[in-house]
Motif scaffolding. Structure first.
Motif: not given
Ligand SMILES: Cc1cc2nc3c(=O)[nH]c(=O)nc-3n(C[C@H](O)[C@H](O)[C@H](O)COP(=O)(O)O)c2cc1C
Length: 217
Positions: A20-23, A89-92, A130-135
């Motif tokens: 998220l910080q990179k984004a 948004f970011g979520s494990p 919007t954007a979504f990062i899934y890990t």
């Protein structure tokens, strides 16, 4: 302009938060000449619930029409986000889904904007990107085989309906523990994880940066 990253992980400096910080770094880079602020919101810092089904946001003539009426820690955050210029948004992945904390947050953020008309139109004051990062632990192959994408698509469907279709990225096979030797993790061999981490995570960071660059283009 203000772009927020919403961290759905309890960890503030691990996979999700790092990406998220990179984004956000990417957002800053793309907006060099524009004045743009960024902020990470760590959901686990706050005490709140999901939607309580009070329907104040849907009641005709209600002062809370189109807004969440629940009074708790995220009330002001929801107000602030209504005026944002972008949300990442970011979520494990927890038990094949996004974290419960983020799911509850999305209920509170999205449901008040969703109109029960035949088009399911949106009351969001701003149609923001919007954007979504899934890990997740799963490899890309297993993520697809185990049906994760259909879960993700449902979340993305609502983000698109309310705001703008999200940019999406997955970070797979993430490194979960600081020291694998201390934990029972037979199905995640440390050597293989470490090798993947070394090679792939910097590339994931780069992809997250690019996602940020593309967000407000
Ligand atoms: C409660 C819990 C459940 C998890 N369930 C899954 C899962 O179903 N599938 C998966 O791929 N990873 C699962 N994981 C692993 C995390 O999704 C993964 O390690 C993630 O990258 C952690 O993000 P963080 O480092 O930002 O906390 C789980 C982790 C926890 C703590």
């Amino acid at each position: 302009m203000k772009v927020y990253a919403i961290n759905g992980s309890p960890r503030k400096n691990k996979n999700t938060a790092t990406l998220l910080q990179k984004a956000l770094d990417g957002v800053k880079e793309s907006a060099k000449d524009k004045k743009i602020e960024t902020e990470i919101i760590n959901l686990y810092d706050f005490i709140y619930t999901g939607c309580k089904s009070c329907f104040a946001c849907k009641r005709i003539g209600s002062k809370s029409y189109g807004k969440c009426a629940v009074k708790d820690d995220i009330r002001e955050i929801l107000e602030k986000l209504s005026q944002a210029d972008g949300l990442i948004f970011g979520s494990p992945i927890y038990l094949s889904n996004i974290s419960g904390q983020l799911q509850s947050f999305l209920e509170r953020l999205l449901y008040p904007y969703l109109v029960y008309d035949n088009n399911h139109s949106s009351l969001a004051p701003k149609k923001m990107p919007t954007a979504f990062i899934y890990t997740m632990n799963e490899t890309e192959e297993l993520m697809k085989k185990r049906g994760y994408l259909s879960t993700f698509n449902k979340i993305e469907f609502y983000l698109e309906k309310i705001f703008i279709k999200p940019l999406v990225m997955y970070s797979n096979n993430t490194y979960q523990f600081d020291d694998y030797s201390k934990y029972e993790a037979e199905c995640f061999p440390e050597e293989e994880k470490a090798a993947h981490r070394k090679l792939q995570f910097p590339l994931d960071c780069q992809r997250a940066f690019e996602l940020g660059v593309n967000l407000i283009k």
